[in-house]
Design a protein around this motif. Sequence first.
Motif, short mmCIF file in Angstrom:
data_model
loop_
_atom_site.label_atom_id
_atom_site.label_comp_id
_atom_site.label_asym_id
_atom_site.label_seq_id
_atom_site.Cartn_x
_atom_site.Cartn_y
_atom_site.Cartn_z
N PHE A 20 0.82 -1.20 0.00
CA PHE A 20 0.00 0.00 0.00
C PHE A 20 0.86 1.26 0.00
O PHE A 20 1.98 1.25 0.51
CB PHE A 20 -0.94 0.01 1.21
N ASN A 21 0.32 2.32 -0.55
CA ASN A 21 1.00 3.61 -0.58
C ASN A 21 0.59 4.51 0.56
O ASN A 21 1.27 5.50 0.86
CB ASN A 21 0.73 4.32 -1.91
N THR A 22 -0.56 4.21 1.13
CA THR A 22 -1.08 5.00 2.24
C THR A 22 -1.72 4.06 3.25
O THR A 22 -2.40 3.10 2.86
CB THR A 22 -2.16 6.00 1.76
N TRP A 23 -1.46 4.34 4.52
CA TRP A 23 -2.13 3.60 5.61
C TRP A 23 -2.88 4.60 6.47
O TRP A 23 -2.37 5.68 6.76
CB TRP A 23 -1.10 2.85 6.47
N LEU A 24 -4.09 4.21 6.84
CA LEU A 24 -4.90 5.05 7.71
C LEU A 24 -5.36 4.24 8.91
O LEU A 24 -5.55 3.02 8.81
CB LEU A 24 -6.14 5.56 6.95
N TRP A 25 -5.55 4.93 10.03
CA TRP A 25 -6.13 4.28 11.21
C TRP A 25 -7.38 5.05 11.62
O TRP A 25 -7.36 6.30 11.71
CB TRP A 25 -5.13 4.24 12.37
N TYR A 26 -8.48 4.30 11.86
CA TYR A 26 -9.75 4.88 12.25
C TYR A 26 -10.22 4.28 13.57
O TYR A 26 -9.87 3.16 13.91
CB TYR A 26 -10.84 4.55 11.21
N LYS A 27 -11.09 5.03 14.26
CA LYS A 27 -11.80 4.52 15.44
C LYS A 27 -13.28 4.63 15.18
O LYS A 27 -13.75 5.66 14.68
CB LYS A 27 -11.41 5.31 16.69
N GLN A 28 -14.01 3.57 15.52
CA GLN A 28 -15.45 3.57 15.33
C GLN A 28 -16.15 3.27 16.65
O GLN A 28 -15.87 2.25 17.28
CB GLN A 28 -15.86 2.55 14.26
N ASP A 29 -17.06 4.16 17.02
CA ASP A 29 -17.90 3.94 18.20
C ASP A 29 -19.22 3.32 17.75
O ASP A 29 -19.63 3.49 16.60
CB ASP A 29 -18.15 5.26 18.93
N PRO A 30 -19.92 2.65 18.66
CA PRO A 30 -21.20 2.02 18.29
C PRO A 30 -22.18 3.01 17.69
O PRO A 30 -22.38 4.10 18.22
CB PRO A 30 -21.70 1.47 19.62
N GLY A 31 -22.77 2.64 16.56
CA GLY A 31 -23.78 3.48 15.93
C GLY A 31 -23.23 4.70 15.21
O GLY A 31 -24.01 5.56 14.77
N GLU A 32 -21.92 4.76 15.08
CA GLU A 32 -21.30 5.90 14.42
C GLU A 32 -20.44 5.41 13.26
O GLU A 32 -20.09 4.24 13.16
CB GLU A 32 -20.41 6.69 15.40
N GLY A 33 -20.07 6.37 12.40
CA GLY A 33 -19.13 6.04 11.34
C GLY A 33 -17.71 6.13 11.86
O GLY A 33 -17.46 6.72 12.92
N PRO A 34 -16.75 5.56 11.15
CA PRO A 34 -15.35 5.64 11.57
C PRO A 34 -14.84 7.08 11.56
O PRO A 34 -15.26 7.89 10.74
CB PRO A 34 -14.61 4.81 10.52
N VAL A 35 -13.94 7.38 12.47
CA VAL A 35 -13.32 8.69 12.56
C VAL A 35 -11.82 8.53 12.35
O VAL A 35 -11.18 7.69 13.01
CB VAL A 35 -13.59 9.36 13.92
N LEU A 36 -11.25 9.32 11.46
CA LEU A 36 -9.82 9.20 11.15
C LEU A 36 -8.97 9.62 12.34
O LEU A 36 -9.19 10.68 12.94
CB LEU A 36 -9.48 10.07 9.94
N LEU A 37 -7.99 8.79 12.68
CA LEU A 37 -7.06 9.09 13.77
C LEU A 37 -5.71 9.56 13.23
O LEU A 37 -5.18 10.58 13.65
CB LEU A 37 -6.85 7.83 14.64
#
Lengths: 113, 110
Positions: free
Chosen positions: B29-46
């Motif tokens: 991969f050329n890019t790596w991203l990390w997200y956090k997702q809470d219940p009932g929500e969409g992922p949020v970029l960290l």
Amino acid sequence: GAGVSQTPSNKVTEKGKYVELRCDPISGHTALYWYRQSLGQGPEFLIYFQGTGAADDSGLPNDRFFAVRPEGSVSTLKIQRTERGDSAVYLCASSAGNPHRQFFGPGTRLTVL
Amino acid sequence: GQQLNQSPQSMFIQEGEDVSMNCTSSSIFNTWLWYKQDPGEGPVLLIALYKAGELTSNGRLTAQFGITRKDSFLNISASIPSDVGIYFCAGQANGNQFYFGTGTSLTVIP
């Protein structure tokens, strides 16, 4: 609101029915993405819009799935002849240009009985 | 679509402990991203990573782009209760598609 909104938040339908899921991106965001997230899995890419056109629809699983974004803002994901396997959370995300800065909506939970 | 493998699948830790999780792929991969997702929500970029070997921090979070470009790591130091959630990695090769990992569920015990 300032974020991405999706309606409805929950949709229950019967097998074989047609459904429409709506996404309102952040105002001014030109890029819009649809993802499908099955239980216990990460989001799976479906389609990407840049403006009004579908720049990449390679993630749509079959021809029962279709999405539009006629005015370059609101998008609708349409699923025909729904099947039980379509049950999932459908997420929408938008970005201002940098694809790495996607802002996700809360999703629509679709349940096909 | 392609899914990345994340480990561990779930973690139960005491508040104040450090956390480590990783993500591996069979593809580069050329890019790596990390997200956090809470219940009932969409992922949020960290955190976003753009170069092999890159180490980037965001508060108590630190992530690294693996040298092979086939893996990435996320560390959380001094965990707190609000760190609870599901953490996803995502990789981008070319084009517009991002491939997400299977997720690591984190529980922090006060």
